[in-house]
Write a protein that holds these residues in place. Sequence first.
Motif, PDB file in Angstrom:
ATOM      1  N   CYS A 175       0.827  -1.210   0.000  1.00  0.00           N
ATOM      2  CA  CYS A 175       0.000   0.000   0.000  1.00  0.00           C
ATOM      3  C   CYS A 175       0.861   1.260   0.000  1.00  0.00           C
ATOM      4  O   CYS A 175       0.944   1.971  -0.999  1.00  0.00           O
ATOM      5  N   CYS A 220      -5.050  -7.491  -5.027  1.00  0.00           N
ATOM      6  CA  CYS A 220      -5.362  -7.202  -3.628  1.00  0.00           C
ATOM      7  C   CYS A 220      -4.219  -6.371  -3.057  1.00  0.00           C
ATOM      8  O   CYS A 220      -3.245  -6.061  -3.761  1.00  0.00           O
ATOM      9  N   SER A 275      -1.896  -0.519   9.158  1.00  0.00           N
ATOM     10  CA  SER A 275      -3.163  -0.911   9.775  1.00  0.00           C
ATOM     11  C   SER A 275      -4.321  -0.766   8.806  1.00  0.00           C
ATOM     12  O   SER A 275      -4.239  -0.055   7.803  1.00  0.00           O
ATOM     13  N   ASP A 276      -5.433  -1.428   9.128  1.00  0.00           N
ATOM     14  CA  ASP A 276      -6.652  -1.270   8.333  1.00  0.00           C
ATOM     15  C   ASP A 276      -7.149   0.172   8.384  1.00  0.00           C
ATOM     16  O   ASP A 276      -7.630   0.706   7.372  1.00  0.00           O
ATOM     17  N   GLU A 277      -7.028   0.801   9.544  1.00  0.00           N
ATOM     18  CA  GLU A 277      -7.483   2.186   9.662  1.00  0.00           C
ATOM     19  C   GLU A 277      -6.677   3.104   8.747  1.00  0.00           C
ATOM     20  O   GLU A 277      -7.233   4.005   8.100  1.00  0.00           O
ATOM     21  N   MET A 337      -5.218   2.225   5.954  1.00  0.00           N
ATOM     22  CA  MET A 337      -5.657   1.974   4.578  1.00  0.00           C
ATOM     23  C   MET A 337      -7.025   2.599   4.317  1.00  0.00           C
ATOM     24  O   MET A 337      -7.288   3.064   3.209  1.00  0.00           O
ATOM     25  N   ASP A 338      -7.892   2.605   5.325  1.00  0.00           N
ATOM     26  CA  ASP A 338      -9.179   3.289   5.178  1.00  0.00           C
ATOM     27  C   ASP A 338      -8.954   4.742   4.761  1.00  0.00           C
ATOM     28  O   ASP A 338      -9.621   5.259   3.857  1.00  0.00           O
ATOM     29  N   ARG A 394     -12.019  -3.241  -1.691  1.00  0.00           N
ATOM     30  CA  ARG A 394     -12.950  -3.680  -0.657  1.00  0.00           C
ATOM     31  C   ARG A 394     -12.971  -5.209  -0.600  1.00  0.00           C
ATOM     32  O   ARG A 394     -13.139  -5.887  -1.606  1.00  0.00           O
ATOM     33  N   ARG A 452      -8.155  -6.617   1.302  1.00  0.00           N
ATOM     34  CA  ARG A 452      -7.089  -5.938   2.035  1.00  0.00           C
ATOM     35  C   ARG A 452      -6.575  -6.850   3.136  1.00  0.00           C
ATOM     36  O   ARG A 452      -7.371  -7.440   3.879  1.00  0.00           O
ATOM     37  N   SER A 470      -3.958  -6.731   6.314  1.00  0.00           N
ATOM     38  CA  SER A 470      -3.156  -5.869   7.181  1.00  0.00           C
ATOM     39  C   SER A 470      -2.351  -6.699   8.172  1.00  0.00           C
ATOM     40  O   SER A 470      -2.902  -7.570   8.863  1.00  0.00           O
ATOM     41  N   THR A 492      -3.711  -6.372  11.696  1.00  0.00           N
ATOM     42  CA  THR A 492      -4.915  -7.160  11.953  1.00  0.00           C
ATOM     43  C   THR A 492      -4.623  -8.648  12.018  1.00  0.00           C
ATOM     44  O   THR A 492      -5.144  -9.364  12.886  1.00  0.00           O
TER      45      THR A 492
END
Length: 218
Positions: free
Chosen positions: A10, A108, A114-116, A118-119, A132, A135, A137, A140
């Motif tokens: 990412c 992918c 973190s997922d946050e 990437m959000d 969507r 992903r 992480s 995670t």
Amino acid sequence: MIPDLVIFDCDGVLVDSEPISNQTIADALSEMGVSCTLEETMAAFVGKSMAQVAEGVRAMGAELPGSDADWIDSIYAQTYARLRAGVDPIPGVTAVLDALDAAGVPYCVASNGSDEKMDITLGATGMAERFRGKRFSAQTLGVSKPDPDLFFIAAQYMSTVPGRAVVIEDSASGALGAQRAGMRCFGYAPTDGAALEAVGAEIFRSMDQLPALLGLPH
């Protein structure tokens, strides 16, 4: 040969977030009495998980205020605030995703972030919907590059034999993880790619080159 799956890192591959993230770390080091330029911080920490960053910061002689977890949470909060102010996609990467979609090649993202995070970054660059449900992480899943398991998990979830997946990375840590997973790795290095090349990545300088490297139709 066109791969069955393309796994993107990412930060630094999809989104131009590395300077922002590493400036936050450099500023934190300065507050702890350790002088470190942005370039030095990026050389030390690009591609690392935050747990690995905390370990590296201590090795530089910095004394973390509070626990590792508290410091990491603080760095994340500062980084997220800066990223919310604006982050750009890596030039040309949207066209790469368009080419993969046109060719019907799944993709992918597997990140030590973190997922946050990437959000925020994928959302700000308009790529969130494209990834969507695709992903992976390290924060995670509890496994970080260069451990190959992050790539194995991504390939398994995407129903792909590891040897038929290709990884796109910008860090030696990620490229080493790909090598350990038995996956071909293209290393995005607009400038110096020596560290990536040293762990088996095939270097490319511009995202404009990537569709041809992946064997996609012109």
